[in-house]
Motif scaffolding. Structure first.
Motif, PDB file in Angstrom:
ATOM      1  N   ILE A  93     -27.500   1.456 -28.738  1.00 37.96           N
ATOM      2  CA  ILE A  93     -27.051   1.085 -27.442  1.00 37.96           C
ATOM      3  C   ILE A  93     -26.736  -0.437 -27.570  1.00 37.96           C
ATOM      4  O   ILE A  93     -25.601  -0.876 -26.808  1.00 37.96           O
ATOM      5  N   ALA A  94     -27.115  -1.193 -28.232  1.00 33.26           N
ATOM      6  CA  ALA A  94     -26.710  -2.631 -28.291  1.00 33.26           C
ATOM      7  C   ALA A  94     -25.398  -2.670 -29.000  1.00 33.26           C
ATOM      8  O   ALA A  94     -24.482  -3.668 -28.451  1.00 33.26           O
ATOM      9  N   ALA A  95     -24.805  -1.677 -29.858  1.00 38.37           N
ATOM     10  CA  ALA A  95     -23.656  -1.689 -30.393  1.00 38.37           C
ATOM     11  C   ALA A  95     -22.683  -1.034 -29.743  1.00 38.37           C
ATOM     12  O   ALA A  95     -21.231  -1.221 -29.647  1.00 38.37           O
ATOM     13  N   ASN A  96     -22.988  -0.305 -28.807  1.00 41.06           N
ATOM     14  CA  ASN A  96     -22.279   0.888 -28.023  1.00 41.06           C
ATOM     15  C   ASN A  96     -22.817   0.794 -26.415  1.00 41.06           C
ATOM     16  O   ASN A  96     -23.274   1.835 -25.830  1.00 41.06           O
ATOM     17  N   PRO A  97     -22.543  -0.348 -25.614  1.00 37.79           N
ATOM     18  CA  PRO A  97     -23.375  -0.354 -24.359  1.00 37.79           C
ATOM     19  C   PRO A  97     -22.940   0.282 -23.267  1.00 37.79           C
ATOM     20  O   PRO A  97     -23.411   0.692 -22.167  1.00 37.79           O
ATOM     21  N   PHE A  98     -21.915   0.742 -23.561  1.00 37.60           N
ATOM     22  CA  PHE A  98     -20.972   1.749 -22.311  1.00 37.60           C
ATOM     23  C   PHE A  98     -21.018   3.348 -22.738  1.00 37.60           C
ATOM     24  O   PHE A  98     -20.242   3.892 -22.088  1.00 37.60           O
ATOM     25  N   VAL A  99     -21.494   3.667 -23.693  1.00 38.78           N
ATOM     26  CA  VAL A  99     -21.649   5.135 -24.208  1.00 38.78           C
ATOM     27  C   VAL A  99     -22.565   5.915 -23.499  1.00 38.78           C
ATOM     28  O   VAL A  99     -23.684   5.411 -22.664  1.00 38.78           O
ATOM     29  N   THR A 100     -22.425   7.248 -23.351  1.00 45.35           N
ATOM     30  CA  THR A 100     -23.337   8.327 -22.488  1.00 45.35           C
ATOM     31  C   THR A 100     -24.679   8.496 -23.370  1.00 45.35           C
ATOM     32  O   THR A 100     -24.561   7.835 -24.504  1.00 45.35           O
ATOM     33  N   ASP A 101     -25.569   8.873 -22.460  1.00 50.79           N
ATOM     34  CA  ASP A 101     -26.944   9.122 -23.281  1.00 50.79           C
ATOM     35  C   ASP A 101     -26.733  10.237 -24.144  1.00 50.79           C
ATOM     36  O   ASP A 101     -27.200  10.247 -25.275  1.00 50.79           O
ATOM     37  N   GLU A 102     -25.780  11.248 -24.129  1.00 48.41           N
ATOM     38  CA  GLU A 102     -25.547  12.177 -25.199  1.00 48.41           C
ATOM     39  C   GLU A 102     -25.131  11.599 -26.472  1.00 48.41           C
ATOM     40  O   GLU A 102     -25.442  11.932 -27.451  1.00 48.41           O
ATOM     41  N   TYR A 103     -24.440  10.699 -26.332  1.00 44.80           N
ATOM     42  CA  TYR A 103     -23.521  10.071 -27.364  1.00 44.80           C
ATOM     43  C   TYR A 103     -24.961   9.057 -28.188  1.00 44.80           C
ATOM     44  O   TYR A 103     -24.871   9.571 -29.492  1.00 44.80           O
ATOM     45  N   VAL A 104     -25.594   8.758 -27.499  1.00 46.36           N
ATOM     46  CA  VAL A 104     -26.841   7.665 -28.081  1.00 46.36           C
ATOM     47  C   VAL A 104     -27.702   8.796 -28.859  1.00 46.36           C
ATOM     48  O   VAL A 104     -28.054   8.677 -29.931  1.00 46.36           O
TER      49      VAL A 104
END
Length: 277
Positions: free
Chosen positions: A123-134
């Protein structure tokens, strides 16, 4: 592809390899010699314990005249969007290594990460991605960590810079759990962990992650990674230099006993912080 379904495809790969090999009347040793690996390695492919590299799958297709089926299966399994392009090959080799030596200057290495820590890093590296991606990224990390639970797990040495212990990734609770996980793995003698302390000063290899991998049937390789790129190196002279750099890190690190005591102490500090928030 979910973790369970990926494993099912690898199991299919192994079962199909065994069937096609036996139909051709070829032993594991004979097939191994023709694709440049050992007979036991072929057996481990068939049991889905180890995963073959793409070039090995291609050679198996050639020997067994299987019209590219193993190449296609291998591509399907290693073409994983959870790994950056520059890391995909290193991840593939990681699963085949018999020994891994790693230096981590800023973050806990992927093989040691807990789900909570991996989630926080993603999340720190990708703050705008979806929960599914995380969750896909987290699953990928945990799947890699299974390497340390396999019967054929590699000998794993890791040097953590003291930064890694002190930066509260995901908050104090997540960090306490992460450090306690590392202590547990070290206590179980699954990994050998040492800490490069602040008092050791600077070191030439501190600008990025460094990983050395050794194999039974192939020359060693080195992999270095910074925030947005990674380099896999197999030139013998370069690999020798990276081994020397790692040796210098190792002699400057704390002893395993002192390292474990420091990790335990930092876990307690993070745990105390979590209880006061």
């Amino acid at each position: 592809m979910a973790n369970g379904s990926r494993q099912a495809v690898w199991e299919f790969f192994g079962a199909e390899l065994k069937r096609r090999r036996e139909d051709a009347g070829i032993t594991q040793v004979e097939l191994g010699s023709r694709v440049f690996v050992s007979g036991p390695y072929i057996g481990q492919f068939e049991q889905a314990i180890r995963k073959p590299q793409l070039d090995i799958a291609q050679r198996i297709d050639g020997v067994l005249q299987t019209d590219g089926i193993f190449e296609r299966l291998c591509k399907k399994l290693i073409d994983d969007p959870r790994y950056a392009d520059y890391f995909a090959k290193a991840a593939e080799l990681e699963a085949l290594a018999t020994k891994i030596c790693e230096f981590a200057p800023a973050l806990v290495p992927g093989l040691l990460q807990t789900a909570g820590y991996a989630r926080a890093v993603t999340i720190a590296a990708n703050p705008f991605v979806t929960d599914e991606y995380v969750e896909d990224m987290v699953t990928g990390r945990l799947e890699r960590a299974r390497t340390l639970k396999d019967a054929t797990r590699p000998e794993y040495w890791v040097i953590l810079h003291e930064n890694v212990l002190r930066i509260p990734v995901g908050g104090p609770e997540t960090m306490a759990e992460q450090l306690e996980h590392i202590v547990r793995l070290a206590s179980e003698r699954t990994v050998m962990v040492t800490v490069f302390p602040y008092t050791a000063g600077a070191h030439a290899s501190m600008t990025g992650d460094l990983r050395l991998m050794e194999f039974d049937d192939a020359p060693p390789v080195a992999y270095t990674e910074t925030s947005f790129s990674g380099t896999l190196m197999d030139d013998p002279a370069v690999v020798k230099r990276t081994h020397r750099a790692y040796d210098l890190l190792r002699v400057a690190a704390l002893s395993p006993e002192a390292s474990l005591a420091l990790i335990e102490s930092m876990a307690e500090d993070h745990r105390r912080c979590a209880s006061t928030t």
